[in-house]
Design a protein around this motif. Structure first.
Motif, short mmCIF file in Angstrom:
data_model
loop_
_atom_site.label_atom_id
_atom_site.label_comp_id
_atom_site.label_asym_id
_atom_site.label_seq_id
_atom_site.Cartn_x
_atom_site.Cartn_y
_atom_site.Cartn_z
N PHE A 59 72.17 46.43 15.23
CA PHE A 59 71.52 45.16 14.97
C PHE A 59 72.34 44.27 14.04
O PHE A 59 72.31 43.05 14.16
CB PHE A 59 70.11 45.39 14.40
CG PHE A 59 69.13 45.85 15.43
CD1 PHE A 59 68.86 45.08 16.55
CD2 PHE A 59 68.48 47.06 15.30
CE1 PHE A 59 67.96 45.51 17.52
CE2 PHE A 59 67.59 47.50 16.25
CZ PHE A 59 67.32 46.72 17.36
N THR A 62 73.58 40.58 15.75
CA THR A 62 72.84 39.45 15.23
C THR A 62 73.78 38.27 15.02
O THR A 62 74.88 38.42 14.53
CB THR A 62 72.18 39.82 13.88
OG1 THR A 62 71.34 40.94 14.07
CG2 THR A 62 71.37 38.67 13.33
N THR A 63 73.32 37.08 15.40
CA THR A 63 74.11 35.88 15.13
C THR A 63 73.67 35.33 13.78
O THR A 63 72.49 35.35 13.43
CB THR A 63 73.90 34.83 16.22
OG1 THR A 63 72.50 34.52 16.29
CG2 THR A 63 74.38 35.33 17.57
#
Length: 140
Positions: free
Chosen positions: A29, A33-34
């Protein structure tokens, strides 16, 4: 007749595989994730009724109300703008340049960016705006 009882080992729950899986999920994650890169920069973009939505361009130049220029994470003045834009010129020629000018920015600051882009032969320059807010119809 008396049978001897087998001695049982105490039951243990091995948490090592569980911890490994949790760490792998955490890493997954974190990598996928951006992250928003410009969280603290507040701009009031001008509104446009005929603007078209677009995908984000890799080269975005921000003109603040104070007359500063931000290219990536670095802040530039009018004197260092040309060198900073020249470093990103090849990518801007290929994918385009997006100018996010604050609505309160001086017109001369925006023209300076457009002039430097033209001098570097960057032909695809877009100016970011916000869509015009349509008033909501009141329901009785």
């Amino acid at each position: 007749m008396r049978f001897p009882r087998r001695r049982r080992d105490p039951v243990e729950v091995n948490l090592t595989p569980l911890i490994d899986v949790v760490f792998l999920l955490l890493i997954f994650f974190m990598v996928s994730t951006t992250f928003e890169t410009r969280q603290a920069l507040e701009l009031e973009l001008p509104e446009s009724a005929s603007g078209q939505p677009m995908e984000a361009a890799p080269v975005t130049l921000v003109v603040t109300a104070a007359g500063e220029y931000r290219l990536g994470e670095r802040v530039h003045t009018a004197g260092t703008l040309g060198d900073a834009l020249a470093a990103e010129a090849e990518q801007a020629r290929e994918h385009g340049l997006v100018v996010e000018a604050d609505g309160r920015a001086a017109h001369a600051d925006v023209v300076r960016v457009l002039d430097r882009a033209a001098g570097l032969e960057i032909r695809h320059v877009r100016i970011a705006t916000e869509a015009v807010a349509t008033p909501q119809a009141e329901t009785p």
